[in-house]
Scaffold this motif. Structure first.
Motif, PDB file in Angstrom:
ATOM      1  N   ILE A   1      46.308  44.312  37.068  1.00 31.19           N
ATOM      2  CA  ILE A   1      45.739  45.086  38.157  1.00 31.19           C
ATOM      3  C   ILE A   1      46.015  46.553  37.897  1.00 31.19           C
ATOM      4  CG2 ILE A   1      47.806  44.830  39.637  1.00 31.19           C
ATOM      5  CD1 ILE A   1      45.813  44.709  42.017  1.00 31.19           C
ATOM      6  N   GLN A   2      44.976  47.360  38.091  1.00 38.10           N
ATOM      7  CA  GLN A   2      45.136  48.801  37.879  1.00 38.10           C
ATOM      8  C   GLN A   2      44.223  49.550  38.838  1.00 38.10           C
ATOM      9  OE1 GLN A   2      44.202  49.453  33.783  1.00 38.10           O
ATOM     10  NE2 GLN A   2      42.140  48.611  33.936  1.00 38.10           N
ATOM     11  N   GLU A   3      44.629  50.768  39.146  1.00 36.34           N
ATOM     12  CA  GLU A   3      43.880  51.578  40.101  1.00 36.34           C
ATOM     13  C   GLU A   3      42.694  52.243  39.409  1.00 36.34           C
ATOM     14  OE1 GLU A   3      44.761  54.912  43.584  1.00 36.34           O
ATOM     15  OE2 GLU A   3      46.259  54.492  42.021  1.00 36.34           O
ATOM     16  N   GLU A   4      41.528  52.115  40.019  1.00 35.12           N
ATOM     17  CA  GLU A   4      40.324  52.778  39.535  1.00 35.12           C
ATOM     18  C   GLU A   4      40.136  54.086  40.289  1.00 35.12           C
ATOM     19  OE1 GLU A   4      37.788  50.971  37.098  1.00 35.12           O
ATOM     20  OE2 GLU A   4      39.944  50.683  36.739  1.00 35.12           O
ATOM     21  N   ASP A   5      39.043  54.754  40.079  1.00 37.40           N
ATOM     22  CA  ASP A   5      38.746  55.992  40.806  1.00 37.40           C
ATOM     23  C   ASP A   5      38.589  55.693  42.290  1.00 37.40           C
ATOM     24  OD1 ASP A   5      38.776  57.308  38.416  1.00 37.40           O
ATOM     25  OD2 ASP A   5      36.604  57.170  38.106  1.00 37.40           O
TER      26      ASP A   5
ATOM     27  N   LYS B   1      41.256  47.293  40.565  1.00 36.69           N
ATOM     28  CA  LYS B   1      40.522  46.300  39.783  1.00 36.69           C
ATOM     29  C   LYS B   1      41.481  45.224  39.274  1.00 36.69           C
ATOM     30  CE  LYS B   1      39.156  47.039  35.508  1.00 36.69           C
ATOM     31  NZ  LYS B   1      38.425  47.528  34.314  1.00 36.69           N
ATOM     32  N   LEU B   2      41.050  43.990  39.426  1.00 34.83           N
ATOM     33  CA  LEU B   2      41.829  42.845  38.969  1.00 34.83           C
ATOM     34  C   LEU B   2      41.085  42.177  37.812  1.00 34.83           C
ATOM     35  CD1 LEU B   2      44.340  40.969  39.776  1.00 34.83           C
ATOM     36  CD2 LEU B   2      42.610  39.500  40.846  1.00 34.83           C
ATOM     37  N   THR B   3      41.799  41.971  36.704  1.00 35.12           N
ATOM     38  CA  THR B   3      41.261  41.231  35.568  1.00 35.12           C
ATOM     39  C   THR B   3      42.201  40.069  35.286  1.00 35.12           C
ATOM     40  OG1 THR B   3      40.362  43.273  34.649  1.00 35.12           O
ATOM     41  CG2 THR B   3      40.521  41.384  33.172  1.00 35.12           C
ATOM     42  N   TRP B   4      41.624  38.868  35.110  1.00 32.45           N
ATOM     43  CA  TRP B   4      42.503  37.709  34.978  1.00 32.45           C
ATOM     44  C   TRP B   4      41.885  36.638  34.088  1.00 32.45           C
ATOM     45  CZ3 TRP B   4      39.093  38.321  38.889  1.00 32.45           C
ATOM     46  CH2 TRP B   4      38.289  37.226  39.246  1.00 32.45           C
ATOM     47  N   THR B   5      42.752  35.728  33.648  1.00 25.37           N
ATOM     48  CA  THR B   5      42.328  34.497  33.003  1.00 25.37           C
ATOM     49  C   THR B   5      43.147  33.361  33.586  1.00 25.37           C
ATOM     50  OG1 THR B   5      41.845  33.463  30.860  1.00 25.37           O
ATOM     51  CG2 THR B   5      43.973  34.535  31.076  1.00 25.37           C
ATOM     52  N   ASN B   6      42.532  32.185  33.645  1.00 25.17           N
ATOM     53  CA  ASN B   6      43.159  31.038  34.308  1.00 25.17           C
ATOM     54  C   ASN B   6      43.281  29.892  33.306  1.00 25.17           C
ATOM     55  OD1 ASN B   6      43.793  28.744  35.860  1.00 25.17           O
ATOM     56  ND2 ASN B   6      42.655  29.489  37.630  1.00 25.17           N
ATOM     57  N   ALA B   7      44.522  29.482  33.035  1.00 22.15           N
ATOM     58  CA  ALA B   7      44.772  28.382  32.103  1.00 22.15           C
ATOM     59  C   ALA B   7      45.111  27.118  32.904  1.00 22.15           C
ATOM     60  CB  ALA B   7      45.904  28.730  31.150  1.00 22.15           C
ATOM     61  N   GLY B   8      44.083  26.471  33.469  1.00 22.74           N
ATOM     62  CA  GLY B   8      44.254  25.198  34.149  1.00 22.74           C
ATOM     63  C   GLY B   8      45.001  25.238  35.458  1.00 22.74           C
ATOM     64  N   HIS B   9      45.057  26.392  36.117  1.00 25.61           N
ATOM     65  CA  HIS B   9      45.867  26.573  37.319  1.00 25.61           C
ATOM     66  C   HIS B   9      44.962  26.622  38.551  1.00 25.61           C
ATOM     67  CE1 HIS B   9      49.898  27.578  38.768  1.00 25.61           C
ATOM     68  NE2 HIS B   9      49.315  28.348  39.670  1.00 25.61           N
TER      69      HIS B   9
END
Length: 572
Positions: A446-450, A455-463
């Motif tokens: 998660i990081q702050e945009e303008d 913004k959240l970027t993620w990947t899910n490994a079977g969860h």
């Protein structure tokens, strides 16, 4: 219920099958004994019942005990309206009769005396224990044990059976002590005192309770720390705390010059309570002396005599085994929880974001272990969020969790790559340099945009998927970016997903212990979580998290739960 319990009794077990606690209770009764359900059907019987009546388990178990067994003196079926046992059974109260008759398998009649009492046993509800003796001892090959003067033989056997079932069906020390108190007063005494030896070999007067025959009164002013156990003192309590012997005592026992601090406290006890007769027995386990049980009479007439001691010793011995098991359980649970709490990290402070985490251990200490959360700053200024679950529920799973979490931190810091690439590298490492069989995981950045957007970027490994709740209570699962769990050996591409967090929205990452419940589908658990999360959207984040756990976590949960909740800033 009848069918499940039938397979667990010795009379109906397959040869070589292990005994169960209910089996042990019935076989320990030196008389005929069987258990019936709320309809009066036989659930279990001991071998003594088979010997006395010549009914096999297949003949009795599952059948109505009254219809099959109860007869009048001439061998005729006894009408239910004339059966005092059945009337007491339906009223849920103890009862006994000195003259009655049971039918043998060959059609003959066995004159008996009987006692029934409601049975409190783990896994059984609304059941009743029936104990019976032949009235003519020459009809049996073994006479029953001599009756103690405290209680008639049938009541004594019923009390010992109830002591075993009630004390072994809890692993909480305080609850075991409460049950012990209700078993012995006012039936055997109007005062009960329990002194326990702590793990540091200190004595603590843990329970002092008085009964007026109707209610119980706890005397906190007489409880508390006790002086150390004297090594050579011949006084009754000192001997019991050393495990030497059970003894009778009275006020006169402690009127002479005290030989120790414990003797002084005992004189104070007799003076304060008015006890005129007491019986004191060691509380032992198979490994050590755990304390002493004192039964006292103040308002009740008569004194204890040596014939009373075997019954009190038997109760104290059963209490010792139950307390030892409860202490071992609590010690194991404490070790597991301490290890888990030390393994879980402190959360970083991220300007503009609120973040809170919770970890709830499973009810069973052996289940603690695999669930975890993490959050840490990355070299590019973003913040990593992770929640995962290592397959397994024990301390080995907790150790595997620590390996996975630490490797993830190292890869995430060193590799300035999307979450999917980091999890790919982690998956490969898990396969080759850990003992972890499989694990599920969500890794997000998660990081702050303008303009203050996050913004959240993620990947899910079977969860289980993350849940995003807007400030207005719109809740949706983030199902994108889903891939296979870790440790399968399958090399499949992993995907990343991206979402902008609306102002004031709340993100929830969690493990499956929050939503899985035996007998219910996963969709039911997910819907329950979404519904309650939406209703709590306006709560402060800490309150939101606590209430969500309280409302959503299943009552029948047998798994630990890790949860990470994050809230984006509201509009400026």
């Amino acid at each position: 219920m009848a069918g499940s319990e039938q397979s667990e009794t010795r009379a109906t077990r397959r040869p070589g099958a292990p005994a169960t606690p209910l089996t042990d209770v019935l076989e320990a009764v030196r008389a005929g004994a069987y258990v019936v359900d709320e309809q009066g059907r036989v659930l279990a019987m001991n071998s003594r019942t088979e010997k006395l009546l010549d009914w096999s388990p297949e003949d009795l178990v599952g059948h109505d005990a009254h219809d099959l067994l109860h007869r009048d003196a001439h061998g005729q079926p006894l009408p239910r309206t004339q059966c005092s046992m059945r009337q007491a059974f339906h009223a849920g109260r103890p009862a006994q009769a000195d003259e009655d008759h049971f039918a043998r398998a060959d059609g003959s009649v066995l004159p008996i005396s009987w006692l029934i009492t409601p049975l409190d046993f783990t896994g059984l509800e609304n059941c009743t224990l029936v104990i019976f003796h032949p009235r003519h001892l020459e009809e049996t090959d073994t006479a029953p044990a001599p009756a103690a003067t405290l209680l008639p033989e049938l009541e004594r056997l019923a009390l010992l059976a109830a002591t075993t079932t009630q004390l072994t069906s809890t692993l909480d020390v305080d609850e075991a002590l409460r049950r012990l108190v209700t078993l012995v007063v006012p039936r055997l005494a109007d005062w009960v005192i329990i002194d326990l030896i702590t793990e540091r070999d200190e004595v603590w007067r843990t329970v002092v309770v008085e009964s007026d025959g109707v209610s119980l009164t706890r005397h906190d002013e007489l409880e508390g720390p006790m002086p150390p156990i004297p090594e050579e003192s011949p006084m009754p309590l000192s001997r019991a705390l050393r495990g030497v012997a059970s003894t009778l005592a009275g006020p006169q026992t402690y009127q002479g010059a005290p030989d120790s601090g414990i003797a002084v406290e005992q004189r104070r006890l007799f003076d304060a309570t008015g006890i005129h007769s007491a019986a004191i027995a060691p509380i032992r386990s198979t490994r050590a002396v755990l304390g002493a049980l004192t039964l006292g009479r103040a308002a009740q007439p008569g004194n204890y005599n040596p014939a009373d001691l075997p019954l009190i010793e038997d109760i104290a011995r059963r209490a010792g085994l139950a307390l030892d098991n409860a202490r071992l359980y609590q010690r194991q649970r404490k070790v597991a929880e301490t290890m888990q709490n030390h393994l879980l990290p402190q959360m970083p402070r991220v300007p503009g974001l609120q973040m809170t985490v919770r970890y709830l251990p499973a009810p069973d200490a052996s289940q603690v272990g695999g669930d975890w959360y993490d959050a840490f700053r990355l070299s590019d200024g973003s913040t990593a969020l992770a929640v995962g679950d290592v397959v397994g529920h024990d301390l080995e799973a907790a150790a595997g969790m620590a390996q996975v979490r630490n490797m993830l931190r190292a890869y995430a810091w060193a590799l300035q790559e999307p979450p999917s690439a980091i999890v790919d590298r982690l998956d490969e490492a898990v396969m080759h340099i850990t003992d972890v069989a499989m694990a599920t995981l969500i890794l997000a950045k998660i990081q702050e945009e303008d303009a203050g957007r996050w913004k959240l970027t993620w990947t899910n490994a079977g969860h289980p998927p993350p849940l995003l709740i807007s400030h207005d209570g719109l809740a949706e699962y983030l199902t994108e970016g889903h891939g296979i769990l870790l440790g399968t050996g399958a090399r499949r591409p992993r995907a990343d997903a991206t979402a902008l967090l609306p102002p004031g929205s709340t993100l929830v990452l969690y493990t499956d212990g929050l939503i899985e419940e035996p007998g219910h589908t996963l969709d039911e658990g997910l819907n329950r979580l979404r519904q309650h999360a939406a209703a709590l959207a306006h709560r402060p984040l800490a309150s939101f998290t606590d209430q969500l756990l309280r409302r959503v976590r299943p009552q029948a949960n047998d798994d630990d739960v890790a949860l990470l909740a994050l809230r984006a800033p509201a509009r400026p």
